[in-house]
Design a protein around this motif. Sequence first.
Motif, PDB file in Angstrom:
ATOM      1  N   ALA A 252      -6.165  76.048   3.540  1.00 54.19           N
ATOM      2  CA  ALA A 252      -7.474  75.451   3.800  1.00 54.19           C
ATOM      3  C   ALA A 252      -7.308  73.951   3.992  1.00 54.19           C
ATOM      4  N   VAL A 253      -7.663  73.455   5.180  1.00 47.68           N
ATOM      5  CA  VAL A 253      -7.479  72.046   5.511  1.00 47.68           C
ATOM      6  C   VAL A 253      -8.834  71.350   5.453  1.00 47.68           C
ATOM      7  N   GLU A 254      -8.992  70.473   4.469  1.00 46.21           N
ATOM      8  CA  GLU A 254     -10.274  69.818   4.217  1.00 46.21           C
ATOM      9  C   GLU A 254     -10.075  68.296   4.152  1.00 46.21           C
ATOM     10  N   VAL A 255     -10.829  67.573   4.964  1.00 49.26           N
ATOM     11  CA  VAL A 255     -10.654  66.122   5.035  1.00 49.26           C
ATOM     12  C   VAL A 255     -11.371  65.398   3.899  1.00 49.26           C
ATOM     13  N   ASP A 256     -12.411  65.997   3.329  1.00 43.24           N
ATOM     14  CA  ASP A 256     -13.206  65.359   2.276  1.00 43.24           C
ATOM     15  C   ASP A 256     -12.528  65.595   0.919  1.00 43.24           C
ATOM     16  N   ARG A 257     -12.152  64.523   0.241  1.00 43.76           N
ATOM     17  CA  ARG A 257     -11.414  64.656  -1.029  1.00 43.76           C
ATOM     18  C   ARG A 257     -12.251  65.345  -2.094  1.00 43.76           C
ATOM     19  N   ARG A 258     -13.583  65.145  -2.075  1.00 40.94           N
ATOM     20  CA  ARG A 258     -14.430  65.788  -3.081  1.00 40.94           C
ATOM     21  C   ARG A 258     -14.477  67.292  -2.874  1.00 40.94           C
ATOM     22  N   LEU A 259     -14.591  67.722  -1.640  1.00 38.83           N
ATOM     23  CA  LEU A 259     -14.607  69.153  -1.352  1.00 38.83           C
ATOM     24  C   LEU A 259     -13.237  69.773  -1.602  1.00 38.83           C
ATOM     25  N   ALA A 260     -12.172  69.036  -1.270  1.00 40.56           N
ATOM     26  CA  ALA A 260     -10.825  69.547  -1.532  1.00 40.56           C
ATOM     27  C   ALA A 260     -10.619  69.759  -3.031  1.00 40.56           C
ATOM     28  N   ALA A 261     -11.081  68.806  -3.848  1.00 40.99           N
ATOM     29  CA  ALA A 261     -10.954  68.942  -5.298  1.00 40.99           C
ATOM     30  C   ALA A 261     -11.782  70.112  -5.815  1.00 40.99           C
ATOM     31  N   TYR A 262     -12.972  70.276  -5.255  1.00 45.93           N
ATOM     32  CA  TYR A 262     -13.833  71.390  -5.664  1.00 45.93           C
ATOM     33  C   TYR A 262     -13.163  72.731  -5.359  1.00 45.93           C
ATOM     34  N   LEU A 263     -12.567  72.849  -4.176  1.00 48.97           N
ATOM     35  CA  LEU A 263     -11.913  74.106  -3.809  1.00 48.97           C
ATOM     36  C   LEU A 263     -10.744  74.421  -4.742  1.00 48.97           C
TER      37      LEU A 263
END
Length: 290
Positions: A82-93
């Motif tokens: 899963a490639v996510e640019v937003d650090r907050r969403l990446a941490a949530y995932l």
Amino acid sequence: MRAISATDEPPRPAWRALLRDLAVRPSKGLGQHFLTDRGVVARIADAARLAPGDTVVEVGPGLGILTGELLARVGPGGRVVAVEVDRRLAAYLRAEYAGRAALTVVEADVLNRTPEALVPDGQPYALVANLPYSITSAVFRHFLDSPHRPAGLVVMVQREVAERIVARPPAMSVLAVAVQFYGNPAIALRVGRGAFLPPPKVESAVLRVPVHAPPLPQTEIPGFFALVTAGFGQRRKQLLNSLAAGLGLPKEALLPALDAAGIAPTRRAETLAVAEWLALHARLRALVTP
């Protein structure tokens, strides 16, 4: 084809509360709309035809609703990148799916990571995503132009963009040629605005693109697309004039090639099928090779 609505599971207050907790506001500039309808998610996964043990790259997982479905389909022996640019969403995932060894969260702009870096060792993979509207074309080219292209793509895009990609002459575009050069795109389903948070102003569609081997060697592909781009450079002009301007070649050098390919110089770029571009490239190969 019937559009899928979100009547079975409308965007719930819980999704809005989660975004507030994460301090995430959907970006209008990126065309960012979070998918919240689990019925649509299941249909996307169905279209991807995944099997246990498969590898999937997901672009822009957002709140992870599709991520969870993909993990269920590939099982513990598979892999979801899963490639996510937003650090907050990446941490949530990472927190939401902690302990799921099949998931790798890559915090990055996907356009700055090559497919080879995301899926090393030439491993086959599928690309499945609810794409932010602003990067749809770039993501297609990023993955399809790579030597390590996916075996197939199943992506949510604007309905208008999906219809452009599956178009046939006389309604072709550079994007349609680019995708049809590599695969056979078809609209798998249409999705209503209510399936997203916030609801977009336009309808969406899911494209399924089984990818085949390109009809040219990798070394000739840049020259082919230089030719196509030149042809579409001045769409209101006849093909001969557009090619001469875009390629910087005299018309006298182009006319024999057009004639040999069976293409009238008075036609316009949007009337040419991929096979005709290939025929023209074969006659102009030496002149358009970068």
